[in-house]
Design an enzyme around this catalytic site. Sequence first.
Site, PDB file in Angstrom:
ATOM      1  N   ASN A 149      -7.971   5.525  28.654  1.00 34.64           N
ATOM      2  CA  ASN A 149      -9.054   6.391  28.186  1.00 34.64           C
ATOM      3  C   ASN A 149      -9.231   7.497  29.225  1.00 34.64           C
ATOM      4  O   ASN A 149      -9.749   7.241  30.315  1.00 34.64           O
ATOM      5  CB  ASN A 149     -10.335   5.558  28.037  1.00 34.64           C
ATOM      6  CG  ASN A 149     -11.546   6.415  27.709  1.00 34.64           C
ATOM      7  OD1 ASN A 149     -11.425   7.604  27.414  1.00 34.64           O
ATOM      8  ND2 ASN A 149     -12.725   5.804  27.764  1.00 34.64           N
ATOM      9  N   TRP A 150      -8.794   8.682  28.867  1.00 37.49           N
ATOM     10  CA  TRP A 150      -8.811   9.789  29.845  1.00 37.49           C
ATOM     11  C   TRP A 150     -10.203  10.382  30.011  1.00 37.49           C
ATOM     12  O   TRP A 150     -10.420  11.231  30.880  1.00 37.49           O
ATOM     13  CB  TRP A 150      -7.820  10.876  29.433  1.00 37.49           C
ATOM     14  CG  TRP A 150      -6.390  10.438  29.469  1.00 37.49           C
ATOM     15  CD1 TRP A 150      -5.898   9.235  29.943  1.00 37.49           C
ATOM     16  CD2 TRP A 150      -5.230  11.183  29.027  1.00 37.49           C
ATOM     17  NE1 TRP A 150      -4.527   9.202  29.821  1.00 37.49           N
ATOM     18  CE2 TRP A 150      -4.091  10.380  29.258  1.00 37.49           C
ATOM     19  CE3 TRP A 150      -5.061  12.445  28.458  1.00 37.49           C
ATOM     20  CZ2 TRP A 150      -2.801  10.811  28.942  1.00 37.49           C
ATOM     21  CZ3 TRP A 150      -3.778  12.878  28.141  1.00 37.49           C
ATOM     22  CH2 TRP A 150      -2.662  12.065  28.386  1.00 37.49           C
ATOM     23  N   LYS A 151     -11.144  10.017  29.153  1.00 38.42           N
ATOM     24  CA  LYS A 151     -12.511  10.566  29.206  1.00 38.42           C
ATOM     25  C   LYS A 151     -12.453  12.101  29.274  1.00 38.42           C
ATOM     26  O   LYS A 151     -11.559  12.687  28.676  1.00 38.42           O
ATOM     27  CB  LYS A 151     -13.285   9.948  30.381  1.00 38.42           C
ATOM     28  CG  LYS A 151     -13.223   8.407  30.344  1.00 38.42           C
ATOM     29  CD  LYS A 151     -14.183   7.728  31.265  1.00 38.42           C
ATOM     30  CE  LYS A 151     -14.021   6.214  31.142  1.00 38.42           C
ATOM     31  NZ  LYS A 151     -14.962   5.465  31.956  1.00 38.42           N
ATOM     32  N   HIS A 170     -18.245   3.338  22.991  1.00 44.29           N
ATOM     33  CA  HIS A 170     -17.986   3.268  24.439  1.00 44.29           C
ATOM     34  C   HIS A 170     -19.325   3.321  25.176  1.00 44.29           C
ATOM     35  O   HIS A 170     -20.257   3.998  24.731  1.00 44.29           O
ATOM     36  CB  HIS A 170     -17.086   4.423  24.878  1.00 44.29           C
ATOM     37  CG  HIS A 170     -16.646   4.272  26.307  1.00 44.29           C
ATOM     38  ND1 HIS A 170     -17.440   4.655  27.349  1.00 44.29           N
ATOM     39  CD2 HIS A 170     -15.530   3.736  26.842  1.00 44.29           C
ATOM     40  CE1 HIS A 170     -16.815   4.363  28.493  1.00 44.29           C
ATOM     41  NE2 HIS A 170     -15.648   3.812  28.203  1.00 44.29           N
ATOM     42  N   GLU A 205     -20.339   4.923  27.599  1.00 35.76           N
ATOM     43  CA  GLU A 205     -20.854   6.265  27.910  1.00 35.76           C
ATOM     44  C   GLU A 205     -21.463   6.917  26.665  1.00 35.76           C
ATOM     45  O   GLU A 205     -22.411   7.698  26.769  1.00 35.76           O
ATOM     46  CB  GLU A 205     -19.736   7.114  28.535  1.00 35.76           C
ATOM     47  CG  GLU A 205     -19.481   6.660  29.975  1.00 35.76           C
ATOM     48  CD  GLU A 205     -18.036   6.645  30.399  1.00 35.76           C
ATOM     49  OE1 GLU A 205     -17.215   7.379  29.820  1.00 35.76           O
ATOM     50  OE2 GLU A 205     -17.705   5.882  31.333  1.00 35.76           O
ATOM     51  N   GLU A 251     -16.339  -4.152  27.990  1.00 36.12           N
ATOM     52  CA  GLU A 251     -16.455  -3.302  29.173  1.00 36.12           C
ATOM     53  C   GLU A 251     -17.853  -3.448  29.764  1.00 36.12           C
ATOM     54  O   GLU A 251     -18.792  -2.757  29.315  1.00 36.12           O
ATOM     55  CB  GLU A 251     -16.213  -1.835  28.808  1.00 36.12           C
ATOM     56  CG  GLU A 251     -14.836  -1.553  28.236  1.00 36.12           C
ATOM     57  CD  GLU A 251     -14.437  -0.096  28.449  1.00 36.12           C
ATOM     58  OE1 GLU A 251     -13.447   0.132  29.151  1.00 36.12           O
ATOM     59  OE2 GLU A 251     -15.123   0.795  27.935  1.00 36.12           O
ATOM     60  N   GLY A 259     -16.118   2.585  36.299  1.00 33.88           N
ATOM     61  CA  GLY A 259     -16.113   3.693  37.262  1.00 33.88           C
ATOM     62  C   GLY A 259     -16.774   3.361  38.579  1.00 33.88           C
ATOM     63  O   GLY A 259     -17.055   4.252  39.374  1.00 33.88           O
ATOM     64  N   SER A 301     -12.987  -0.644  35.901  1.00 32.19           N
ATOM     65  CA  SER A 301     -12.331  -0.651  37.216  1.00 32.19           C
ATOM     66  C   SER A 301     -11.024  -1.444  37.234  1.00 32.19           C
ATOM     67  O   SER A 301     -10.706  -2.107  38.229  1.00 32.19           O
ATOM     68  CB  SER A 301     -13.305  -1.158  38.300  1.00 32.19           C
ATOM     69  OG  SER A 301     -14.405  -0.260  38.416  1.00 32.19           O
ATOM     70  N   GLY A 307      -9.778   3.487  32.657  1.00 30.92           N
ATOM     71  CA  GLY A 307     -10.293   4.839  32.822  1.00 30.92           C
ATOM     72  C   GLY A 307      -9.599   5.542  33.980  1.00 30.92           C
ATOM     73  O   GLY A 307      -8.485   6.053  33.854  1.00 30.92           O
ATOM     74  N   GLY A 308     -10.238   5.536  35.138  1.00 29.83           N
ATOM     75  CA  GLY A 308      -9.743   6.278  36.303  1.00 29.83           C
ATOM     76  C   GLY A 308      -8.274   6.041  36.626  1.00 29.83           C
ATOM     77  O   GLY A 308      -7.518   6.988  36.893  1.00 29.83           O
TER      78      GLY A 308
HETATM   79  P1  13P Z   1     -12.799   2.851  34.733  1.00 31.15           P
HETATM   80  O1  13P Z   1     -11.436   2.194  34.593  1.00 31.15           O
HETATM   81  O2  13P Z   1     -12.712   4.209  35.367  1.00 31.15           O
HETATM   82  O3  13P Z   1     -13.784   1.939  35.374  1.00 31.15           O
HETATM   83  O4  13P Z   1     -13.322   3.122  33.241  1.00 31.15           O
HETATM   84  C1  13P Z   1     -13.294   2.090  32.330  1.00 31.15           C
HETATM   85  C2  13P Z   1     -13.593   2.625  30.980  1.00 31.15           C
HETATM   86  O5  13P Z   1     -14.708   2.999  30.680  1.00 31.15           O
HETATM   87  C3  13P Z   1     -12.491   2.697  30.012  1.00 31.15           C
HETATM   88  O6  13P Z   1     -12.959   2.998  28.741  1.00 31.15           O
END
Ligand code: 13P
Length: 249
Positions: free
Chosen positions: A9-11, A95, A97, A167, A173, A213, A234-235
């Site tokens: 997930n590149w956000k 999600h 967020e 999640e 994050g 994470s 994510g990251g």
């Molecule tokens: P991180 O891997 O950056 O913690 O993000 C997880 C996430 O929200 C994937 O959708």
Amino acid sequence: MRRPLMAGNWKMNLDRRGAVELAQAVRRHAEHASKVDVALFPPFVYLDEVAKVLAGSPVALGAQNMCDEPSGAFTGEISAAMLRDVGCRLVLLGHSERRHVYGEGDALVARKLRAALAAGLDPVLCVGETLTERDANRTEEVVRRQTLAGLEGLEPRDMSRVTIAYEPVWAIGTGRNATARQAGEVHTFLRGVLAGRFDDGVAQTTRILYGGSVKPDNIRELMAAPGVDGALVGGAALKAASFNSIIDA
Ligand code: 13P
């Protein structure tokens, strides 16, 4: 059985060139990774370009969100049909967020999920508790509510197209992943929720991903936890080297 899925997930990250280069690097790598499915979730504006990079490859394309309505006067929104049109097969829904930064509630997430299925997109329903909820021992109550609400109105046969992503909000994050034990407990619990709502077959065949994470150095341990069928990253999905090493794990 359930084939693992590693999803990036590149956000709201990368630019056009960065998106194309990352997709190219993941594609090259995924072509040799026969044991797992791989999916990428770029920002909307790069979907078209990334779709061209991924065409004919085993890497699936998905969007990070969508509108619950099929078309019309919804300024700033993107429909499921538009996502299909540019080559998406998957869509993330609910999600954390979206829920916590933009206030999306269970009912909206459920409408989006039904709209995705109706338009031929396979939804990834995200659920997870906040730190306050975990500390108050409300994790199970929260993920059960989010799961049941998100899957409202679905038949067992619809579930072959649904993936769930657990999640925990406190792990996203933050660099603080859930332990394998914590992830395993919730994944096992969620399978019980699916068995109760649908049947054992659905509980055993639905993929449940872990997200929060995930990194190359914790993926093996997390994947060994009971019922963890892959990761939503994510990251660590923003660099080819780290995402590709997660695919290899
Ligand atoms: P991180 O891997 O950056 O913690 O993000 C997880 C996430 O929200 C994937 O959708």
